[in-house]
Design a protein around this motif. Sequence first.
Motif, PDB file in Angstrom:
ATOM      1  N   TYR A   1     -40.496  30.978 -41.415  1.00  0.00           N
ATOM      2  CA  TYR A   1     -41.784  30.662 -42.041  1.00  0.00           C
ATOM      3  C   TYR A   1     -41.645  30.100 -43.448  1.00  0.00           C
ATOM      4  N   GLU A   2     -40.488  30.316 -44.094  1.00  0.00           N
ATOM      5  CA  GLU A   2     -40.273  29.766 -45.432  1.00  0.00           C
ATOM      6  C   GLU A   2     -39.415  28.493 -45.415  1.00  0.00           C
ATOM      7  N   ALA A   3     -39.026  28.037 -44.241  1.00  0.00           N
ATOM      8  CA  ALA A   3     -38.136  26.874 -44.149  1.00  0.00           C
ATOM      9  C   ALA A   3     -38.883  25.590 -44.488  1.00  0.00           C
ATOM     10  N   ASP A   4     -38.202  24.722 -45.215  1.00  0.00           N
ATOM     11  CA  ASP A   4     -38.728  23.401 -45.529  1.00  0.00           C
ATOM     12  C   ASP A   4     -38.083  22.416 -44.558  1.00  0.00           C
ATOM     13  N   VAL A   5     -38.786  22.088 -43.482  1.00  0.00           N
ATOM     14  CA  VAL A   5     -38.228  21.268 -42.402  1.00  0.00           C
ATOM     15  C   VAL A   5     -38.239  19.799 -42.801  1.00  0.00           C
ATOM     16  N   PRO A   6     -37.131  19.075 -42.609  1.00  0.00           N
ATOM     17  CA  PRO A   6     -37.084  17.656 -42.950  1.00  0.00           C
ATOM     18  C   PRO A   6     -38.131  16.854 -42.175  1.00  0.00           C
ATOM     19  N   PRO A   7     -38.661  15.801 -42.768  1.00  0.00           N
ATOM     20  CA  PRO A   7     -39.679  14.982 -42.091  1.00  0.00           C
ATOM     21  C   PRO A   7     -39.233  14.470 -40.732  1.00  0.00           C
ATOM     22  N   ALA A   8     -37.937  14.205 -40.570  1.00  0.00           N
ATOM     23  CA  ALA A   8     -37.447  13.665 -39.299  1.00  0.00           C
ATOM     24  C   ALA A   8     -37.651  14.629 -38.140  1.00  0.00           C
ATOM     25  N   LEU A   9     -37.806  15.930 -38.437  1.00  0.00           N
ATOM     26  CA  LEU A   9     -37.970  16.924 -37.369  1.00  0.00           C
ATOM     27  C   LEU A   9     -39.413  17.366 -37.193  1.00  0.00           C
ATOM     28  N   GLN A  10     -40.326  16.837 -37.986  1.00  0.00           N
ATOM     29  CA  GLN A  10     -41.710  17.289 -37.936  1.00  0.00           C
ATOM     30  C   GLN A  10     -42.354  17.044 -36.575  1.00  0.00           C
ATOM     31  N   SER A  11     -41.908  15.993 -35.874  1.00  0.00           N
ATOM     32  CA  SER A  11     -42.548  15.648 -34.599  1.00  0.00           C
ATOM     33  C   SER A  11     -42.061  16.526 -33.447  1.00  0.00           C
ATOM     34  N   LEU A  12     -41.006  17.297 -33.641  1.00  0.00           N
ATOM     35  CA  LEU A  12     -40.476  18.145 -32.569  1.00  0.00           C
ATOM     36  C   LEU A  12     -41.212  19.484 -32.535  1.00  0.00           C
ATOM     37  N   GLY A  13     -41.421  20.007 -31.345  1.00  0.00           N
ATOM     38  CA  GLY A  13     -42.070  21.300 -31.199  1.00  0.00           C
ATOM     39  C   GLY A  13     -41.183  22.423 -31.712  1.00  0.00           C
ATOM     40  N   ARG A  14     -41.769  23.371 -32.435  1.00  0.00           N
ATOM     41  CA  ARG A  14     -40.999  24.467 -33.008  1.00  0.00           C
ATOM     42  C   ARG A  14     -41.743  25.782 -32.786  1.00  0.00           C
ATOM     43  N   TYR A  15     -40.982  26.843 -32.525  1.00  0.00           N
ATOM     44  CA  TYR A  15     -41.539  28.175 -32.388  1.00  0.00           C
ATOM     45  C   TYR A  15     -41.469  28.842 -33.756  1.00  0.00           C
TER      46      TYR A  15
END
Length: 203
Positions: free
Chosen positions: A61-75
């Motif tokens: 919940y505190e991770a800063d996900v790179p923009p390149a991965l924003q389109s992938l589904g994440r749990y």
Amino acid sequence: LQPYFAGDTLLGGFRLCGISEKLCATRFSIFLLPPSQDRNVYLELGIAIGLGAPFFLIQHYEADVPPALQSLGRYSQGGLFRTMRRELAGQIEEYDFGVVRFVSARAAGRDQPKYLVAAGELVEDEDFEYAVAEGIKGSYPRLEAVSLTEPQRNLGGSGWMLEQIVEGIQTSRFAIYRVDEDCSATTFLALGISIGLNRPFLM
């Protein structure tokens, strides 16, 4: 299910080769995107993407996900494997949950006259890219440098997405990565994709 964790002992050979072999041989992989600056998970995720191996993403919940991965589904409901095991146990048994496989068509034809530069997204990136260009032009005068973070004009400046990174790596003659304490998760992701795609690179 027989879990394997990246820190487990690998028998023989190079560690990177062992990780790649595990990603090839397992049914799927689970990647926990961390809040820390430990970006090894992005390297391993990049290898999985390059190999076309199926994977499941868990975002802290505190991770800063790179923009390149924003389109992938994440749990993102639980950060711990214990929570995930409890909440997803039934779905895992049925192989009916969010495992995805990133599939990208291989670039046809020969390499394009360009090379990819991932400077690490630091203040002195332009100096690094200039120094690389000066060093390369003597041997490869016709090659054009393409920055990993350079916005694409045909996308209205929206920047690189995962498909573009994969395509850029596939079509470039080679890639150059600067890897240090401060470089971004995207650099590690792209380096992993180069390894998974078996494309030449200088690190």
